[in-house]
Structures are given as C-alpha cells and as structure tokens.
Design an enzyme around this catalytic site. Structure first.
Site, PDB file in Angstrom:
ATOM      1  N   GLY A   1       0.859  -1.186   0.000  1.00 48.23           N
ATOM      2  CA  GLY A   1       0.000   0.000   0.000  1.00 48.23           C
ATOM      3  C   GLY A   1       0.887   1.224   0.000  1.00 48.23           C
ATOM      4  O   GLY A   1       1.999   1.211   0.550  1.00 48.23           O
TER       5      GLY A   1
ATOM      6  N   ARG B   1      -6.901  -6.110   1.896  1.00 43.45           N
ATOM      7  CA  ARG B   1      -6.837  -6.684   0.557  1.00 43.45           C
ATOM      8  C   ARG B   1      -5.501  -7.390   0.297  1.00 43.45           C
ATOM      9  O   ARG B   1      -4.513  -7.208   1.010  1.00 43.45           O
ATOM     10  CB  ARG B   1      -7.062  -5.599  -0.506  1.00 43.45           C
ATOM     11  CG  ARG B   1      -6.015  -4.525  -0.514  1.00 43.45           C
ATOM     12  CD  ARG B   1      -6.344  -3.401  -1.474  1.00 43.45           C
ATOM     13  NE  ARG B   1      -5.323  -2.370  -1.401  1.00 43.45           N
ATOM     14  CZ  ARG B   1      -4.897  -1.665  -2.432  1.00 43.45           C
ATOM     15  NH1 ARG B   1      -5.413  -1.863  -3.626  1.00 43.45           N
ATOM     16  NH2 ARG B   1      -3.972  -0.748  -2.276  1.00 43.45           N
TER      17      ARG B   1
ATOM     18  N   GLY C   1       8.192   8.116 -15.455  1.00 50.00           N
ATOM     19  CA  GLY C   1       8.727   6.773 -15.643  1.00 50.00           C
ATOM     20  C   GLY C   1      10.227   6.786 -15.844  1.00 50.00           C
ATOM     21  O   GLY C   1      10.977   7.404 -15.083  1.00 50.00           O
TER      22      GLY C   1
ATOM     23  N   VAL D   1       7.295  -2.513  -9.253  1.00 44.83           N
ATOM     24  CA  VAL D   1       6.543  -2.403  -8.008  1.00 44.83           C
ATOM     25  C   VAL D   1       7.319  -1.539  -7.005  1.00 44.83           C
ATOM     26  O   VAL D   1       8.498  -1.782  -6.740  1.00 44.83           O
ATOM     27  CB  VAL D   1       6.279  -3.795  -7.400  1.00 44.83           C
ATOM     28  CG1 VAL D   1       5.595  -3.663  -6.050  1.00 44.83           C
ATOM     29  CG2 VAL D   1       5.435  -4.635  -8.348  1.00 44.83           C
TER      30      VAL D   1
ATOM     31  N   ASP E   1       6.512   4.781  -4.750  1.00 45.03           N
ATOM     32  CA  ASP E   1       6.572   4.915  -3.296  1.00 45.03           C
ATOM     33  C   ASP E   1       8.005   5.177  -2.831  1.00 45.03           C
ATOM     34  O   ASP E   1       8.220   5.928  -1.865  1.00 45.03           O
ATOM     35  CB  ASP E   1       6.029   3.655  -2.636  1.00 45.03           C
ATOM     36  CG  ASP E   1       4.572   3.400  -2.971  1.00 45.03           C
ATOM     37  OD1 ASP E   1       3.838   4.391  -3.158  1.00 45.03           O
ATOM     38  OD2 ASP E   1       4.174   2.235  -3.063  1.00 45.03           O
TER      39      ASP E   1
END
Length: 315
Positions: free
Chosen positions: A39, A90, A229, A255, A259
């Site tokens: 998250g 989740r 990107g 991934v 963050d």
C-alpha cells in the site's frame, strides 16, 4: 519523534512470485512467494526506514490479513499507528512470466468504509501529525471514503501545523481542481494521471512543465511533481521548474518505484534539502527500486550509487 507520518487507507499484503509461463486453464506452479506489507503510505514508510530515516505508518487494518500486515511491519522495524476497521485487508499479487520477463499484477478489493470511518481517520491522523513535519497520503482510497478526503486532510494537517504530501489517483485526484479545495504542500502524479487531469495529451517536457506550473498557479499545490517513468520526474514550484533523470537502468520490477520516490523525496525535505536535491534523491530512489526484484523497494547502496549520476536540468 519521527517528523514524517505516512497514511495508508487501503493497504495490502503484497505477494510476489514467478512462473515459467503464464497461460490459461493450466495450474501454474509458481516459485516460493515473497510477502511484504504493501500500500502506498506503507511502502513510503518502509522506504524511509531503508534509507536510514524514521517515519510512523498510520495504516488501516482489517481482519486476519491486517494482523499479518502489522506483524510484517513490526519485523521490519517500522512503527505503526493502527487504525482498525471492519472487513479484510486486501491482497495484491504480482507474477513474473519468466519466458517473457513480463509482470502481471492482480489487485483485490479492500473493505468498504463508512462515513464514520473516514471522520475517525481524519481526527486520528490530525492527532498524530508531527508539528512542522510531513504527512504523506499515498495510495488508493477504499470504497466509501469521500472523494474530497485529501482536501479535508490538507486542511486538518495545516491546522496541526504540518505539511501534506499527496500521491493519489482517480476521482479524489480530479476533485482537487474543484473550487474551494485546500492547497496541498506537494502533489505528485504520473504521466497518465497528468493527462487525465489536463484533459488532453502532454507529449513533451515543455507541455508537462507548463501543466505543472498551471497547477501551482491555480493553488492546487505549492509544489507539483510529475513522474515520467524512465524519463525521470519534473518539479514545479513558485515560478521554477526542474527535470531530473538517472541514466537508463535494467528494470527487474516496477513495483514500489513511485513509493520509493515519495519516501526518499520526503526524507530529503525533512533533512532540509533544497527542491532540486530532494527531486534528485527521489529520482535516484525510484530507479533503484526498479533495479530490485519483486516488491523490494529502493536499496540504500543502489540509491547512493545512482544519486551522483542524476542530471537535474532547469526548465
């Protein structure tokens, strides 16, 4: 006390694995999975911890997977501020097809919030906001949370004498353009989100720079960061604009790149870095993250190696 509080309203258990080939119907025998607390804000806090900083992670936890996520954070040494809700946290699954190198990402739904949940969260975040520090709201909003939650949080954080760094998407992001929205300290968005907000294609660095400036001029945020990107990021602030990028790196997994950027960027700001320095640090961390396997975030050694190679250009 840490001067950074990250906020994750919709955390996930991140499961990452690989298989020889993704194909329909067959049972796919996967490798042993890595399981990490995930998250947006959770990963931001983890990235800050990896880079030698400290951040508290305000995280909404539900059910058995919520307990598991809290345990994984504790194992990593990340201090959590748990916010308990009904339902089940989740699950997010990332699978790499070894034959092609492509990554497939499957994200399950999280629990539905009530209006009372959202109100309680606002009060709790404001109570834990570090005075003269930073609150980072990152990641998607659970169903049931009002689209104006980021604006409401910006006002609450300002009242608590802290600054809000916002990294969100979808309707909550679009709602920032409505009249009467509170001004955010830093707003970060990616290329797709930028074009959605602008309502048209942004096909050049110049067009992206102009759009970032327009958001600052409209008082949406004091500082706007546009993620591009592999081409790095743009930062606009008070009439100034910079573009930062690292040399091309080998991509293993995307991934956690965003963050890692937000974590390194906010940590640099908390250490009194200039905007250019914080931008360069964030870009180095994002590139470091994509060099790592599975859901591994930015590794300090990779960030240290890339940082001197970041090129920051005034626009």
């Amino acid at each position: 006390m840490p001067d950074i509080l990250t906020v994750t309203l919709n955390p996930a258990l991140d499961m990452s694995t690989s298989v020889d080939h993704v194909r329909p119907e067959d049972k796919l025998r996967c490798d042993v999975p890595d399981i990490d607390p995930g998250g947006g804000g959770t990963n931001v806090a983890r990235a800050i911890h990896l880079l030698g900083g400290r951040a508290k992670a305000f995280v909404a936890l539900a059910g058995y997977r919520g307990q598991q996520l809290a345990g994984l954070l504790a194992e990593e040494g990340v201090e959590a501020v748990p916010f308990h809700i009904e339902g089940e946290t989740r699950l997010s699954l990332a699978v790499i097809d070894q034959s092609s190198g492509e990554q497939y990402r499957f994200v399950m739904p999280g629990p539905r919030w009530t209006a009372e949940d959202a109100f309680r969260a606002l009060e709790s975040i404001a109570d834990h906001a570090p005075r003269e520090g930073y609150v980072v709201l990152s990641g998607s909003q659970p169903p049931g949370v009002p689209v104006h939650f980021p604006t409401q949080l910006a006002a609450a954080v300002e009242e608590a004498d802290a600054r809000l760094v916002l990294d969100t998407s979808g309707p909550p992001l679009e709602a920032l353009l409505e009249v009467g929205s509170a001004r955010h300290h830093v707003l970060r968005l990616d290329g797709t989100e930028s074009e959605t907000l602008a309502g048209h294609a942004l096909s050049s660095i110049g067009a992206l720079s102009e759009f970032a400036h327009s958001l600052v001029t409209r008082n949406v945020a004091e500082v706007v960061v546009l993620a591009l990107g592999a081409e790095g990021s743009i930062l606009a602030q008070d009439g100034h604009c910079w573009h930062a990028a690292t040399p091309e790196v080998r991509v293993k997994s995307k991934v956690g790149a965003g963050d890692s950027f937000v974590g390194a960027f906010t940590l640099a700001l908390s250490r009194n870095a200039t905007w250019e320095e914080a931008l360069a640090t964030g870009v180095a961390a994002a590139s470091a993250a994509v060099m790592s396997d599975a859901s591994t975030l930015c590794l300090p050694g990779d960030v240290a190696q890339l940082l001197p190679e970041v090129v920051v250009t005034p626009l």
